[in-house]
Enzyme design. Structure first.
Site, PDB file in Angstrom:
ATOM      1  N   GLY A  12      30.709  11.527   8.910  1.00  0.00           N
ATOM      2  CA  GLY A  12      31.211  10.404   9.713  1.00  0.00           C
ATOM      3  C   GLY A  12      32.605  10.727  10.216  1.00  0.00           C
ATOM      4  O   GLY A  12      33.569  10.690   9.461  1.00  0.00           O
ATOM      5  N   CYS A 279      36.150  -4.830  11.315  1.00  0.00           N
ATOM      6  CA  CYS A 279      35.892  -5.069   9.893  1.00  0.00           C
ATOM      7  C   CYS A 279      36.056  -6.491   9.367  1.00  0.00           C
ATOM      8  O   CYS A 279      35.252  -6.914   8.542  1.00  0.00           O
ATOM      9  CB  CYS A 279      36.725  -4.113   9.064  1.00  0.00           C
ATOM     10  SG  CYS A 279      36.124  -2.433   9.272  1.00  0.00           S
ATOM     11  N   ARG A 443      49.887 -14.194  21.544  1.00  0.00           N
ATOM     12  CA  ARG A 443      50.394 -13.312  20.486  1.00  0.00           C
ATOM     13  C   ARG A 443      51.831 -13.604  20.084  1.00  0.00           C
ATOM     14  O   ARG A 443      52.407 -12.878  19.265  1.00  0.00           O
ATOM     15  CB  ARG A 443      50.311 -11.861  20.964  1.00  0.00           C
ATOM     16  CG  ARG A 443      48.884 -11.362  21.112  1.00  0.00           C
ATOM     17  CD  ARG A 443      48.211 -11.280  19.765  1.00  0.00           C
ATOM     18  NE  ARG A 443      46.933 -10.592  19.851  1.00  0.00           N
ATOM     19  CZ  ARG A 443      46.308 -10.116  18.793  1.00  0.00           C
ATOM     20  NH1 ARG A 443      46.818 -10.253  17.593  1.00  0.00           N
ATOM     21  NH2 ARG A 443      45.155  -9.523  18.932  1.00  0.00           N
TER      22      ARG A 443
HETATM   23  P1  NAD Z   1      32.955   4.669  13.232  1.00  0.00           P
HETATM   24  O1  NAD Z   1      31.839   4.005  13.913  1.00  0.00           O
HETATM   25  O2  NAD Z   1      34.234   4.919  13.951  1.00  0.00           O
HETATM   26  O3  NAD Z   1      32.463   6.098  12.685  1.00  0.00           O
HETATM   27  C1  NAD Z   1      31.281   6.276  11.971  1.00  0.00           C
HETATM   28  C2  NAD Z   1      30.684   7.639  12.355  1.00  0.00           C
HETATM   29  O4  NAD Z   1      29.581   7.913  11.511  1.00  0.00           O
HETATM   30  C3  NAD Z   1      30.158   7.705  13.783  1.00  0.00           C
HETATM   31  O5  NAD Z   1      30.839   8.733  14.477  1.00  0.00           O
HETATM   32  C4  NAD Z   1      28.670   7.998  13.616  1.00  0.00           C
HETATM   33  O6  NAD Z   1      28.159   8.874  14.608  1.00  0.00           O
HETATM   34  C5  NAD Z   1      28.639   8.658  12.259  1.00  0.00           C
HETATM   35  N1  NAD Z   1      27.336   8.589  11.599  1.00  0.00           N
HETATM   36  C6  NAD Z   1      26.544   7.496  11.400  1.00  0.00           C
HETATM   37  N2  NAD Z   1      25.435   7.844  10.730  1.00  0.00           N
HETATM   38  C7  NAD Z   1      25.501   9.179  10.500  1.00  0.00           C
HETATM   39  C8  NAD Z   1      24.651  10.100   9.847  1.00  0.00           C
HETATM   40  N3  NAD Z   1      23.510   9.694   9.281  1.00  0.00           N
HETATM   41  N4  NAD Z   1      25.016  11.388   9.812  1.00  0.00           N
HETATM   42  C9  NAD Z   1      26.160  11.797  10.370  1.00  0.00           C
HETATM   43  N5  NAD Z   1      27.033  10.963  10.999  1.00  0.00           N
HETATM   44  C10 NAD Z   1      26.701   9.668  11.058  1.00  0.00           C
HETATM   45  O7  NAD Z   1      33.237   3.827  11.906  1.00  0.00           O
HETATM   46  P2  NAD Z   1      34.639   3.638  11.143  1.00  0.00           P
HETATM   47  O8  NAD Z   1      35.469   2.632  11.848  1.00  0.00           O
HETATM   48  O9  NAD Z   1      35.205   4.974  10.828  1.00  0.00           O
HETATM   49  O10 NAD Z   1      34.140   2.933   9.806  1.00  0.00           O
HETATM   50  C11 NAD Z   1      33.437   3.651   8.830  1.00  0.00           C
HETATM   51  C12 NAD Z   1      33.366   2.795   7.570  1.00  0.00           C
HETATM   52  O11 NAD Z   1      34.680   2.593   7.051  1.00  0.00           O
HETATM   53  C13 NAD Z   1      32.775   1.405   7.770  1.00  0.00           C
HETATM   54  O12 NAD Z   1      32.015   1.063   6.637  1.00  0.00           O
HETATM   55  C14 NAD Z   1      33.997   0.519   7.854  1.00  0.00           C
HETATM   56  O13 NAD Z   1      33.729  -0.794   7.406  1.00  0.00           O
HETATM   57  C15 NAD Z   1      34.957   1.200   6.915  1.00  0.00           C
HETATM   58  N6  NAD Z   1      36.386   0.977   7.216  1.00  0.00           N
HETATM   59  C16 NAD Z   1      36.830   1.029   8.505  1.00  0.00           C
HETATM   60  C17 NAD Z   1      38.189   0.877   8.775  1.00  0.00           C
HETATM   61  C18 NAD Z   1      38.726   0.921  10.184  1.00  0.00           C
HETATM   62  O14 NAD Z   1      39.890   0.639  10.357  1.00  0.00           O
HETATM   63  N7  NAD Z   1      37.948   1.254  11.193  1.00  0.00           N
HETATM   64  C19 NAD Z   1      39.082   0.724   7.724  1.00  0.00           C
HETATM   65  C20 NAD Z   1      38.590   0.693   6.420  1.00  0.00           C
HETATM   66  C21 NAD Z   1      37.239   0.832   6.183  1.00  0.00           C
HETATM   67  C1  UGA Z   2      42.097  -4.349   8.487  1.00  0.00           C
HETATM   68  C2  UGA Z   2      42.909  -4.330   7.190  1.00  0.00           C
HETATM   69  O1  UGA Z   2      44.271  -4.644   7.473  1.00  0.00           O
HETATM   70  C3  UGA Z   2      42.827  -2.965   6.518  1.00  0.00           C
HETATM   71  O2  UGA Z   2      43.503  -2.987   5.272  1.00  0.00           O
HETATM   72  C4  UGA Z   2      41.352  -2.604   6.300  1.00  0.00           C
HETATM   73  O3  UGA Z   2      41.246  -1.308   5.746  1.00  0.00           O
HETATM   74  C5  UGA Z   2      40.628  -2.647   7.626  1.00  0.00           C
HETATM   75  O4  UGA Z   2      40.766  -3.969   8.206  1.00  0.00           O
HETATM   76  C6  UGA Z   2      39.175  -2.381   7.511  1.00  0.00           C
HETATM   77  O5  UGA Z   2      38.589  -2.546   6.472  1.00  0.00           O
HETATM   78  O6  UGA Z   2      38.648  -2.024   8.565  1.00  0.00           O
HETATM   79  P1  UGA Z   2      42.503  -3.536  10.989  1.00  0.00           P
HETATM   80  O7  UGA Z   2      41.349  -4.417  11.295  1.00  0.00           O
HETATM   81  O8  UGA Z   2      42.495  -2.146  11.494  1.00  0.00           O
HETATM   82  O9  UGA Z   2      42.696  -3.428   9.384  1.00  0.00           O
HETATM   83  O10 UGA Z   2      43.841  -4.200  11.533  1.00  0.00           O
HETATM   84  P2  UGA Z   2      44.734  -5.446  11.042  1.00  0.00           P
HETATM   85  O11 UGA Z   2      46.151  -5.067  11.191  1.00  0.00           O
HETATM   86  O12 UGA Z   2      44.329  -5.952   9.726  1.00  0.00           O
HETATM   87  O13 UGA Z   2      44.422  -6.542  12.147  1.00  0.00           O
HETATM   88  C7  UGA Z   2      43.158  -7.173  12.235  1.00  0.00           C
HETATM   89  C8  UGA Z   2      43.233  -8.303  13.240  1.00  0.00           C
HETATM   90  O14 UGA Z   2      44.020  -9.378  12.726  1.00  0.00           O
HETATM   91  C9  UGA Z   2      43.869  -7.894  14.562  1.00  0.00           C
HETATM   92  O15 UGA Z   2      43.182  -8.500  15.624  1.00  0.00           O
HETATM   93  C10 UGA Z   2      45.266  -8.454  14.434  1.00  0.00           C
HETATM   94  O16 UGA Z   2      45.863  -8.715  15.675  1.00  0.00           O
HETATM   95  C11 UGA Z   2      45.014  -9.728  13.658  1.00  0.00           C
HETATM   96  N1  UGA Z   2      46.195 -10.224  12.924  1.00  0.00           N
HETATM   97  C12 UGA Z   2      46.757  -9.473  11.951  1.00  0.00           C
HETATM   98  C13 UGA Z   2      46.706 -11.480  13.218  1.00  0.00           C
HETATM   99  O17 UGA Z   2      46.197 -12.193  14.092  1.00  0.00           O
HETATM  100  N2  UGA Z   2      47.789 -11.944  12.508  1.00  0.00           N
HETATM  101  C14 UGA Z   2      48.367 -11.216  11.526  1.00  0.00           C
HETATM  102  O18 UGA Z   2      49.351 -11.708  10.916  1.00  0.00           O
HETATM  103  C15 UGA Z   2      47.836  -9.949  11.236  1.00  0.00           C
END
Ligand code: NAD
Ligand code: UGA
Length: 465
Positions: A12, A279, A443
């Site tokens: 991923g 998320c 905002r």
């Molecule tokens: P993303 O969609 O950006 O990336 C996921 C990648 O996985 C894609 O590029 C996809 O092609 C690949 N993929 C899917 N199935 C596959 C397979 N079978 N084999 C190989 N590649 C495969 O997702 P993301 O934002 O990186 O999120 C990944 C996970 O992390 C999610 O569960 C999300 O909830 C969690 N998470 C995301 C964030 C964030 O800020 N985006 C922060 C914390 C946790």
């Molecule tokens: C959030 C969490 O902050 C991370 O810790 C977590 O890992 C991640 O989700 C995840 O699991 O994907 P992210 O969604 O990237 O991170 O960004 P945030 O900074 O949390 O903002 C989320 C949303 O809330 C944005 O739209 C932001 O503008 C809004 N927000 C944030 C507010 O409206 N008010 C605030 O005070 C803070």
């Protein structure tokens, strides 16, 4: 069973896999890190001069480590065969079909990676669940892997939970200096050994006292709960923003006064047009679904409230715009400043901009959008998904500069808090707009008083008119 980890693979190459592995490669020069993905185009981008995601500080680290101890590849079987430790970092989006539609996370990608690991593994592997998953997901992964073990005595697996807490826009800072790293695993000898190996990787740059180890289920649940608490704070402050607008209290003053209490804390109390991102909504809904499945309807209802307030806040803001533009926006040009779900990212997943624009499009407003990091094609796809391709063609234009977006408009609507919006020449912008010209600040980044002196009618979340 598990030797010292020298080869790490991440399945991923997304917003989490790419930055996380870049940081591991940067901080652990003795470890080889390979990021694989089934999307070949994405891997090609990771290997090019223009990376597929924008994160401040990411380019420098990737360009320095790539080809040294950081590799991006589409050869998933080879990478798995060679790895000592494998991160599963694939997407877990809300299911859009069948059981749990609109609520449960879709675990098909996680399961598919587990099966691929079972198929191509040749020796002992530590498998690390980095994706955000419901409690007990590690059990399903373990079950699939144990089946492979039955047929091959050389295989040994331990499944760990190691959720990621980075936020987009600050991913590199969060990874370099995390509040904590959370690792969940089994308490068996092998489980503890696997946990120790992962701790050893993080210890290269994270102080040991910030690495928390728990049982697997606590770790999985803590990730959902952390996101639910963060989202809840935003819905809490946003609910109060409506009270402010109706009374003359100021939301930023209330947030400041309340947040001064050290028990409450001053972070994450910024009122807004609603939280977006891939998320918060997904993970709160996942928690709600989990509670419903556990026959805990009161708990489910409690957390569902966080989502309800968020949807209401978006709608409320759009309604405010319509009401203040004399109850009709039909055919009126409205400039939209910002499309990303927050500043410093080009990510638009679940952005509140999509929802507010949809509401305005339903009223036949002509929207002219500017965002410094979001591609035009991305905006068009996102909007077409919630309206129709025809509506987008008819009602939306995308500009590459904010002055062009505002030219001839009746109003400006700020939906992302990009720093550059603060310093625009609003005198010049006002001169070129329809009058009376209005600004709706979703905002709370603009100086309302200064704008009013220029001649704008101003409206901001949580501020009485
Ligand atoms: P993303 O969609 O950006 O990336 C996921 C990648 O996985 C894609 O590029 C996809 O092609 C690949 N993929 C899917 N199935 C596959 C397979 N079978 N084999 C190989 N590649 C495969 O997702 P993301 O934002 O990186 O999120 C990944 C996970 O992390 C999610 O569960 C999300 O909830 C969690 N998470 C995301 C964030 C964030 O800020 N985006 C922060 C914390 C946790
Ligand atoms: C959030 C969490 O902050 C991370 O810790 C977590 O890992 C991640 O989700 C995840 O699991 O994907 P992210 O969604 O990237 O991170 O960004 P945030 O900074 O949390 O903002 C989320 C949303 O809330 C944005 O739209 C932001 O503008 C809004 N927000 C944030 C507010 O409206 N008010 C605030 O005070 C803070």
């Amino acid at each position: 069973v598990f030797g010292k980890v020298s080869k790490v693979v991440c399945v991923g190459a997304g917003y989490v896999g790419g930055p996380t592995c870049a940081m591991i490669a940067h901080k652990c020069p003795h470890v080889t890190v390979t990021v694989v993905d089934m999307n070949k185009d994405k891997i090609a981008e990771w290997n090019s001069d223009k990376l597929p995601i924008y994160e401040p500080g990411l380019d420098e680290i990737v360009f320095a480590a790539r080809g040294r101890n950081l590799f991006f590849s589409s050869d998933i079987p080879k990478a798995i065969a060679e790895a000592d430790l494998i991160f599963i970092s694939v997407n877990t989006p809300t299911k859009m079909y069948g059981r749990g539609k609109g609520m449960a996370p879709d675990l098909k990608y996680v399961e598919s990676v587990s099966r691929t690991i079972a198929q191509y593994a040749v020796g002992p592997k530590i498998v690390v669940e980095k994706s955000t998953v419901p409690v007990k997901a590690a059990e399903s992964i373990g079950c699939i892997l144990r089946e492979a073990q039955k047929n091959n005595a050389n295989l040994k697996f331990q499944v760990l939970s190691n959720p990621e807490f980075l936020a987009e826009g600050t991913a590199m800072k969060d990874l370099a200096n995390p509040d904590r790293v959370l690792i969940g695993g089994e308490s068996s000898t092998e489980g503890l050994q696997a946990v120790a190996e992962l701790v050893r990787i993080y210890e290269n740059w994270v102080p040991r006292e910030r690495i928390i180890t728990t049982n697997t289920w606590s770790s999985e649940l803590s990730k959902l709960v952390a996101n639910a608490f963060l989202a809840q704070r935003i819905s809490s402050i946003n609910s109060i923003s409506a009270v402010c607008e109706a009374t003359g209290a100021e939301i930023s003053e209330v947030a400041h006064a309340v947040g001064f209490d050290t028990r409450i804390g001053n972070k994450f109390l910024k009122a807004s047009v609603g939280f977006g991102g891939s998320c918060f909504q997904k993970d709160v809904l996942s928690l709600v679904y989990l509670c419903e499945s556990l026959n805990l309807p009161q708990v489910a209802e409690y957390w569902q409230g966080v989502i309800n307030v968020n949807n209401w806040q978006r709608r409320r803001f759009a309604d405010k715009i319509i009401a203040e533009l004399f109850n009709t926006v039909t055919d009126k040009k409205i400039a939209i400043f910002g499309f990303a779900f927050k500043k410093n990212t080009g990510d638009t997943r679940e952005s509140s901009a999509i929802h507010v624009m949809k509401h305005l499009m339903e009223e036949h407003a002509k929207l002219s959008v500017y965002d410094p990091k979001v591609q035009k094609s991305q905006m068009i796809n996102d909007l077409a998904a919630v309206t129709s391709a025809d509506d987008v063609t008819r009602l939306v234009t995308v500009e590459t500069d904010p002055y062009a977006a505002a030219r001839g408009a009746h109003a400006i609507v700020v939906l992302t808090e990009w720093d550059e919006f603060v310093d625009l020449d609003y005198n010049k912008i006002h001169d070129n707009m329809q009058h009376p010209a209005a600004i709706f600040d979703g905002r709370l980044i603009l100086d309302q008083k200064a704008l009013r002196e220029i001649g704008f009618r101003t409206f901001a979340i949580g501020t009485a008119p």
